[in-house]
Motif scaffolding. Structure first.
Motif, mmCIF file in Angstrom:
data_model
loop_
_atom_site.group_PDB
_atom_site.id
_atom_site.type_symbol
_atom_site.label_atom_id
_atom_site.label_comp_id
_atom_site.label_asym_id
_atom_site.label_seq_id
_atom_site.Cartn_x
_atom_site.Cartn_y
_atom_site.Cartn_z
ATOM 1 N N PHE A 206 0.745 -1.171 -0.132
ATOM 2 C CA PHE A 206 0.045 -0.056 -0.076
ATOM 3 C C PHE A 206 0.939 1.182 -0.116
ATOM 4 O O PHE A 206 1.835 1.317 0.647
ATOM 5 C CB PHE A 206 -0.830 0.066 1.270
ATOM 6 N N ILE A 207 0.611 2.269 -0.783
ATOM 7 C CA ILE A 207 1.430 3.318 -1.056
ATOM 8 C C ILE A 207 0.470 4.599 -0.850
ATOM 9 O O ILE A 207 -0.266 4.893 -1.262
ATOM 10 C CB ILE A 207 1.916 3.378 -2.435
ATOM 11 N N ALA A 208 1.160 5.488 0.302
ATOM 12 C CA ALA A 208 0.492 6.543 0.618
ATOM 13 C C ALA A 208 1.572 7.709 0.210
ATOM 14 O O ALA A 208 2.553 7.821 1.055
ATOM 15 C CB ALA A 208 0.064 6.742 1.804
ATOM 16 N N GLY B 294 0.187 14.659 3.139
ATOM 17 C CA GLY B 294 -0.889 15.029 3.949
ATOM 18 C C GLY B 294 -1.616 13.716 4.143
ATOM 19 O O GLY B 294 -2.671 14.023 4.866
ATOM 20 N N GLU B 295 -1.502 12.674 3.428
ATOM 21 C CA GLU B 295 -2.375 11.319 3.977
ATOM 22 C C GLU B 295 -1.819 11.076 5.114
ATOM 23 O O GLU B 295 -0.416 11.115 5.466
ATOM 24 C CB GLU B 295 -1.861 10.299 2.845
ATOM 25 N N ARG B 296 -3.010 10.269 5.948
ATOM 26 C CA ARG B 296 -2.661 9.761 7.367
ATOM 27 C C ARG B 296 -2.446 8.362 7.080
ATOM 28 O O ARG B 296 -3.128 7.496 6.684
ATOM 29 C CB ARG B 296 -3.581 10.119 8.279
ATOM 30 N N ILE B 297 -1.360 7.730 7.837
ATOM 31 C CA ILE B 297 -1.094 6.387 7.792
ATOM 32 C C ILE B 297 -1.558 5.960 9.273
ATOM 33 O O ILE B 297 -0.755 6.280 10.227
ATOM 34 C CB ILE B 297 0.360 5.824 7.322
ATOM 35 N N GLN B 298 -2.629 4.956 9.133
ATOM 36 C CA GLN B 298 -2.897 4.306 10.414
ATOM 37 C C GLN B 298 -3.087 2.635 10.384
ATOM 38 O O GLN B 298 -3.728 2.422 9.522
ATOM 39 C CB GLN B 298 -4.188 4.945 10.878
ATOM 40 N N VAL C 192 -1.243 0.485 16.015
ATOM 41 C CA VAL C 192 0.132 0.124 16.348
ATOM 42 C C VAL C 192 1.204 1.247 15.459
ATOM 43 O O VAL C 192 2.290 1.350 15.568
ATOM 44 C CB VAL C 192 0.486 -1.010 15.769
ATOM 45 N N CYS C 193 0.565 2.116 14.358
ATOM 46 C CA CYS C 193 1.264 3.000 13.748
ATOM 47 C C CYS C 193 0.360 4.041 13.466
ATOM 48 O O CYS C 193 -0.750 3.891 12.856
ATOM 49 C CB CYS C 193 1.634 2.373 12.625
ATOM 50 N N ASP C 194 0.506 5.309 13.633
ATOM 51 C CA ASP C 194 -0.634 6.411 13.341
ATOM 52 C C ASP C 194 0.652 7.677 13.106
ATOM 53 O O ASP C 194 0.935 7.785 14.077
ATOM 54 C CB ASP C 194 -1.493 7.059 14.385
ATOM 55 N N ARG C 195 0.779 7.783 11.511
ATOM 56 C CA ARG C 195 1.757 8.878 11.521
ATOM 57 C C ARG C 195 1.318 9.488 9.913
ATOM 58 O O ARG C 195 0.386 8.984 9.404
ATOM 59 C CB ARG C 195 3.063 8.303 11.271
ATOM 60 N N ALA D 244 4.539 6.953 2.872
ATOM 61 C CA ALA D 244 4.799 5.920 3.444
ATOM 62 C C ALA D 244 4.650 4.821 2.506
ATOM 63 O O ALA D 244 3.652 4.837 1.595
ATOM 64 C CB ALA D 244 3.960 5.575 4.632
ATOM 65 N N VAL D 245 5.260 3.638 2.510
ATOM 66 C CA VAL D 245 4.978 2.455 1.799
ATOM 67 C C VAL D 245 4.850 1.310 2.790
ATOM 68 O O VAL D 245 5.789 1.005 3.653
ATOM 69 C CB VAL D 245 6.058 2.038 0.761
#
Length: 66
Positions: free
Chosen positions: A34-36, A40-44, A52-55, A59-60
């Motif tokens: 998955f690629i963000a 400005g996209e939020r990775i959760q 376990v991850c919220d940034r 990100a890949v």
């Protein structure tokens, strides 16, 4: 305590950039990526209801089911 160190895998990947390793993994069967790309996209990432991850991106994220 987290004892991980850069390049300490012991499996011979020390000479490769992380982006090269990620690209190789992403091309394999049993790996979903998955690629963000937008900052400005939020990775959760949530596992069993626990985040376990919220940034922020970019990100890949790869999921290895093999």
């Amino acid at each position: 305590m987290d004892n991980k160190q850069q390049g300490s895998s012991g499996i011979g990947l020390e000479g490769f950039y992380t982006s090269q390793i990620q690209s190789e993994l992403s091309s394999r069967l049993g790996v979903e990526t998955f690629i963000a790309a937008d900052p400005g996209e939020r990775i959760q990432i949530t596992i069993n209801g626990k985040t376990v991850c919220d940034r922020p991106g970019p990100a890949v994220v790869s999921v290895n089911i093999d």
